[in-house]
Enzyme design. Structure first.
Site, PDB file in Angstrom:
ATOM      1  N   ALA A  88       0.846  -1.190   0.000  1.00 46.43           N
ATOM      2  CA  ALA A  88       0.000   0.000   0.000  1.00 46.43           C
ATOM      3  C   ALA A  88       0.880   1.237   0.000  1.00 46.43           C
ATOM      4  CB  ALA A  88      -0.892   0.025   1.249  1.00 46.43           C
ATOM      5  N   THR A 105      -2.839   2.395  -6.061  1.00 50.26           N
ATOM      6  CA  THR A 105      -2.229   1.254  -5.355  1.00 50.26           C
ATOM      7  C   THR A 105      -3.222   0.599  -4.397  1.00 50.26           C
ATOM      8  OG1 THR A 105      -0.051   2.249  -5.493  1.00 50.26           O
ATOM      9  CG2 THR A 105      -0.354   0.569  -3.804  1.00 50.26           C
ATOM     10  N   THR A 135      -6.241  -0.775   8.398  1.00 48.56           N
ATOM     11  CA  THR A 135      -5.877   0.201   9.434  1.00 48.56           C
ATOM     12  C   THR A 135      -7.085   0.664  10.240  1.00 48.56           C
ATOM     13  OG1 THR A 135      -5.071   2.470   9.703  1.00 48.56           O
ATOM     14  CG2 THR A 135      -6.096   1.968   7.615  1.00 48.56           C
ATOM     15  N   TYR A 160      -5.678   8.759   2.262  1.00 54.63           N
ATOM     16  CA  TYR A 160      -5.134   7.438   2.641  1.00 54.63           C
ATOM     17  C   TYR A 160      -6.220   6.563   3.249  1.00 54.63           C
ATOM     18  CZ  TYR A 160      -3.009   3.933   5.692  1.00 54.63           C
ATOM     19  OH  TYR A 160      -2.719   2.753   6.354  1.00 54.63           O
ATOM     20  N   LYS A 164      -8.001   3.068   1.904  1.00 55.00           N
ATOM     21  CA  LYS A 164      -7.980   1.796   2.651  1.00 55.00           C
ATOM     22  C   LYS A 164      -9.413   1.330   2.928  1.00 55.00           C
ATOM     23  CE  LYS A 164      -4.895  -0.256   4.106  1.00 55.00           C
ATOM     24  NZ  LYS A 164      -4.034  -1.311   3.512  1.00 55.00           N
ATOM     25  N   LEU A 200       6.204   9.322  12.402  1.00 57.58           N
ATOM     26  CA  LEU A 200       6.607  10.087  13.591  1.00 57.58           C
ATOM     27  C   LEU A 200       7.851   9.544  14.317  1.00 57.58           C
ATOM     28  CD1 LEU A 200       5.753  12.486  15.509  1.00 57.58           C
ATOM     29  CD2 LEU A 200       4.665  10.749  16.896  1.00 57.58           C
TER      30      LEU A 200
HETATM   31  P1  NAD Z   1       5.200   0.724   4.107  1.00 57.05           P
HETATM   32  O1  NAD Z   1       4.894   1.981   3.382  1.00 57.05           O
HETATM   33  O2  NAD Z   1       6.361   0.666   5.020  1.00 57.05           O
HETATM   34  O3  NAD Z   1       5.392  -0.464   3.047  1.00 57.05           O
HETATM   35  C1  NAD Z   1       4.564  -0.624   1.930  1.00 57.05           C
HETATM   36  C2  NAD Z   1       5.214  -1.644   1.005  1.00 57.05           C
HETATM   37  O4  NAD Z   1       4.341  -1.838  -0.121  1.00 57.05           O
HETATM   38  C3  NAD Z   1       6.575  -1.197   0.443  1.00 57.05           C
HETATM   39  O5  NAD Z   1       7.501  -2.249   0.500  1.00 57.05           O
HETATM   40  C4  NAD Z   1       6.264  -0.830  -1.005  1.00 57.05           C
HETATM   41  O6  NAD Z   1       7.357  -1.006  -1.888  1.00 57.05           O
HETATM   42  C5  NAD Z   1       5.117  -1.793  -1.319  1.00 57.05           C
HETATM   43  N1  NAD Z   1       4.278  -1.306  -2.407  1.00 57.05           N
HETATM   44  C6  NAD Z   1       3.704  -0.075  -2.518  1.00 57.05           C
HETATM   45  N2  NAD Z   1       3.043   0.019  -3.678  1.00 57.05           N
HETATM   46  C7  NAD Z   1       3.170  -1.185  -4.302  1.00 57.05           C
HETATM   47  C8  NAD Z   1       2.706  -1.706  -5.555  1.00 57.05           C
HETATM   48  N3  NAD Z   1       1.979  -0.957  -6.383  1.00 57.05           N
HETATM   49  N4  NAD Z   1       3.003  -2.990  -5.856  1.00 57.05           N
HETATM   50  C9  NAD Z   1       3.750  -3.746  -5.026  1.00 57.05           C
HETATM   51  N5  NAD Z   1       4.232  -3.302  -3.847  1.00 57.05           N
HETATM   52  C10 NAD Z   1       3.944  -2.029  -3.497  1.00 57.05           C
HETATM   53  O7  NAD Z   1       3.853   0.349   4.842  1.00 57.05           O
HETATM   54  P2  NAD Z   1       3.620  -0.307   6.293  1.00 57.05           P
HETATM   55  O8  NAD Z   1       3.617   0.752   7.305  1.00 57.05           O
HETATM   56  O9  NAD Z   1       4.487  -1.487   6.439  1.00 57.05           O
HETATM   57  O10 NAD Z   1       2.094  -0.796   6.113  1.00 57.05           O
HETATM   58  C11 NAD Z   1       1.796  -2.058   5.536  1.00 57.05           C
HETATM   59  C12 NAD Z   1       0.303  -2.247   5.511  1.00 57.05           C
HETATM   60  O11 NAD Z   1      -0.214  -2.189   6.821  1.00 57.05           O
HETATM   61  C13 NAD Z   1      -0.441  -1.174   4.716  1.00 57.05           C
HETATM   62  O12 NAD Z   1      -1.482  -1.802   4.012  1.00 57.05           O
HETATM   63  C14 NAD Z   1      -0.973  -0.235   5.777  1.00 57.05           C
HETATM   64  O13 NAD Z   1      -2.154   0.383   5.337  1.00 57.05           O
HETATM   65  C15 NAD Z   1      -1.226  -1.195   6.914  1.00 57.05           C
HETATM   66  N6  NAD Z   1      -1.138  -0.623   8.281  1.00 57.05           N
HETATM   67  C16 NAD Z   1      -0.044   0.099   8.657  1.00 57.05           C
HETATM   68  C17 NAD Z   1       0.044   0.566   9.977  1.00 57.05           C
HETATM   69  C18 NAD Z   1       1.248   1.342  10.460  1.00 57.05           C
HETATM   70  O14 NAD Z   1       1.248   1.833  11.595  1.00 57.05           O
HETATM   71  N7  NAD Z   1       2.312   1.461   9.688  1.00 57.05           N
HETATM   72  C19 NAD Z   1      -0.999   0.309  10.884  1.00 57.05           C
HETATM   73  C20 NAD Z   1      -2.115  -0.410  10.443  1.00 57.05           C
HETATM   74  C21 NAD Z   1      -2.162  -0.893   9.138  1.00 57.05           C
HETATM   75  O1  DAU Z   2      -3.375   4.195  12.798  1.00 58.22           O
HETATM   76  C1  DAU Z   2      -2.700   3.412  11.860  1.00 58.22           C
HETATM   77  C2  DAU Z   2      -1.958   4.303  10.896  1.00 58.22           C
HETATM   78  O2  DAU Z   2      -0.861   4.856  11.607  1.00 58.22           O
HETATM   79  C3  DAU Z   2      -1.482   3.573   9.645  1.00 58.22           C
HETATM   80  O3  DAU Z   2      -2.601   3.122   8.919  1.00 58.22           O
HETATM   81  C4  DAU Z   2      -0.630   4.499   8.766  1.00 58.22           C
HETATM   82  O4  DAU Z   2      -0.110   3.767   7.674  1.00 58.22           O
HETATM   83  C5  DAU Z   2       0.508   5.030   9.611  1.00 58.22           C
HETATM   84  O5  DAU Z   2       1.257   5.940   8.841  1.00 58.22           O
HETATM   85  C6  DAU Z   2      -0.013   5.710  10.881  1.00 58.22           C
HETATM   86  O6  DAU Z   2      -0.708   6.947  10.553  1.00 58.22           O
HETATM   87  P1  DAU Z   2      -0.501   8.294  11.415  1.00 58.22           P
HETATM   88  O7  DAU Z   2      -0.852   9.434  10.555  1.00 58.22           O
HETATM   89  O8  DAU Z   2      -1.160   8.185  12.735  1.00 58.22           O
HETATM   90  O9  DAU Z   2       1.109   8.180  11.660  1.00 58.22           O
HETATM   91  P2  DAU Z   2       2.280   9.282  11.584  1.00 58.22           P
HETATM   92  O10 DAU Z   2       3.513   8.617  12.102  1.00 58.22           O
HETATM   93  O11 DAU Z   2       2.351   9.947  10.252  1.00 58.22           O
HETATM   94  O12 DAU Z   2       1.815  10.382  12.638  1.00 58.22           O
HETATM   95  C7  DAU Z   2       1.561  10.055  14.000  1.00 58.22           C
HETATM   96  C8  DAU Z   2       1.062  11.325  14.689  1.00 58.22           C
HETATM   97  O13 DAU Z   2       2.147  12.274  14.740  1.00 58.22           O
HETATM   98  C9  DAU Z   2      -0.053  12.017  13.946  1.00 58.22           C
HETATM   99  O14 DAU Z   2      -0.973  12.567  14.875  1.00 58.22           O
HETATM  100  C10 DAU Z   2       0.630  13.144  13.172  1.00 58.22           C
HETATM  101  C11 DAU Z   2       1.805  13.499  14.077  1.00 58.22           C
HETATM  102  N1  DAU Z   2       3.014  13.983  13.364  1.00 58.22           N
HETATM  103  C12 DAU Z   2       3.510  13.214  12.365  1.00 58.22           C
HETATM  104  C13 DAU Z   2       4.632  13.623  11.662  1.00 58.22           C
HETATM  105  C14 DAU Z   2       5.185  12.788  10.527  1.00 58.22           C
HETATM  106  C15 DAU Z   2       3.627  15.181  13.754  1.00 58.22           C
HETATM  107  O15 DAU Z   2       3.194  15.844  14.693  1.00 58.22           O
HETATM  108  N2  DAU Z   2       4.740  15.565  13.058  1.00 58.22           N
HETATM  109  C16 DAU Z   2       5.262  14.867  12.019  1.00 58.22           C
HETATM  110  O16 DAU Z   2       6.280  15.311  11.411  1.00 58.22           O
END
Ligand code: NAD
Ligand code: DAU
Length: 354
Positions: A88, A105, A135, A160, A164, A200
């Protein structure tokens, strides 16, 4: 005779959560072949999987989920028994700057995988699983009280989360309409090693280390519910193997922090680890323009997962945060590599006028 009992496609396995999931499955299930399908966007990094890349039950395929023909071909040649779909576009700020990539995507890519699974599994759906990783952001923004449960109505508020939410709806539609054996989980904010430093925690660890300003959006009062990434992939393992087909499971740590409290805690840990006087890193805190449509609070009720499958988080937050900070400090090369090149341009565009 089949060399492996099952062949599982993991999409997005070179990303943050995907690489932890691939590592868990490759090590825990030598009888499964794990095929990591990833097109290596800025967030995908094969260095995240160095320790498993030579394992006999692991294979990497560079392919784009947005390309329908590539997905059909892969299903045809590997005869997947299961899919765990994580690929994603995942960063909210990027979705505000450039929504279309998220639509392609996250929505079209998921539809392509669903179509390929539907077509290739139609004669033998028995035992197949299409697991969609989603998410908590699909549920929208909470006020000061309450929790997201599996029945909470969807109310996504960023490109985003809307993309999703849309993919979740498609996955459920394929279950109801075509009997595709699906499972979905919705997880809260993950933290841990190998997270791209646009999010963050790794961003602020990197900036504290380099004495750069810490851009806190708005007043820093927004609340997130943090879960150690390894506990997320442990939950995916449980749900993949023992969760009910057609069901959704919420995953979260019951671990809510306002951004500003979390940032101050990180600053104090970093002061100690870097041998700085107490209070030094906090001086880097800079309040900047808020994120557009910034969701106030996320908080997950994961009691369904805990009661049905016995999953609980294994790591206390303070311990996990220390481990995470240690990992980034010990893996400065990894951080420096991913923050060279295009990262600098992204950073300037994202933060210059805030
Ligand atoms: P990330 O951005 O670190 O990794 C995404 C991966 O997907 C990368 O390796 C990228 O190369 C690959 N990708 C993107 N577009 C693609 C495409 N078109 N074809 C093939 N591969 C592709 O993301 P993450 O934080 O590891 O999140 C993974 C999943 O979990 C996502 O679906 C996200 O919505 C979900 N999620 C993330 C969080 C979080 O806190 N990071 C929380 C809940 C759910
Ligand atoms: O809740 C799950 C989600 O958590 C996932 O689905 C997303 O992929 C993941 O990116 C994350 O989303 P958030 O927007 O919550 O995460 P982020 O780390 O971008 O930001 C966390 C909090 O910090 C949010 O309230 C925004 C704030 N923030 C973030 C950044 C990058 C700041 O204050 N300053 C910053 O520079």
């Amino acid at each position: 005779m089949k060399e492996f009992d099952k062949t599982i496609m993991v999409t997005g396995g070179a990303g943050f959560i995907g690489s932890h999931l691939v590592r868990l499955f490759v090590n825990k299930y030598p009888n499964y072949k794990i095929v990591n399908v990833d097109n290596l966007t800025y967030a995908g990094n094969l260095a995240n999987l160095k320790d498993v890349e030579d394992m006999p039950n692991y294979e990497f395929v560079k392919a784009d989920i947005v390309k329908d023909d590539e997905m059909q071909q892969l299903f045809g040649s590997f005869k997947f028994d299961g899919v765990i779909h994580l690929a994603a576009e995942s960063h909210v700020d990027r979705s505000i700057a450039s929504p279309n990539e998220f639509i392609y995507t996250n929505i079209v890519g998921t539809a392509n995988l669903l179509n390929a699974a539907k077509f290739h599994w139609k004669d033998e759906p028995e035992g197949k699983i299409f697991y969609h990783v989603s998410t908590d952001e699909v549920y929208g923004s909470l006020g000061e009280t309450g929790f997201f449960v599996e029945e909470t109505s969807y109310d996504p508020r960023s490109p985003y989360s809307a993309s999703k939410a849309s993919s979740d709806h498609l996955v459920r539609a394929y279950f109801h309409t075509f009997n595709l054996p699906v499972k979905i989980s919705n997880c809260s904010n993950n933290y841990g090693s190998y997270q791209f430093p646009e999010k963050l925690l790794p961003l602020f660890i990197h900036n504290i280390k380099n004495n750069k300003p810490l851009p806190v959006y708005g007043k820093g009062e927004n609340i997130r519910d943090w879960l150690w990434v390894v506990d997320h992939v442990r939950a995916i393992d449980e749900i993949y193997h023992r969760g009910k087909v057609g069901e959704t499971y919420n995953i979260g740590g019951h671990n809510e922090w306002t951004n500003i409290d979390l940032i101050k805690l990180m600053c104090s840990i970093m002061d100690r680890k870097l041998g700085r006087d107490t209070g030094t890193s906090e001086k880097l805190i800079t309040y900047v323009k808020d994120r557009a449509g910034h969701d106030l609070r996320y908080a997950i009720d994961s009691s369904k997962l805990q009661n049905e499958l016995g999953w609980t988080p294994s790591v206390q937050f303070e311990e996990g945060l220390e481990k995470t900070i240690d990992w980034y400090l010990e893996n400065i090369d990894w951080l420096e590599n991913v923050t060279s090149g295009d990262y600098k341009k992204y950073y300037e565009e994202q933060y210059v006028d805030r």
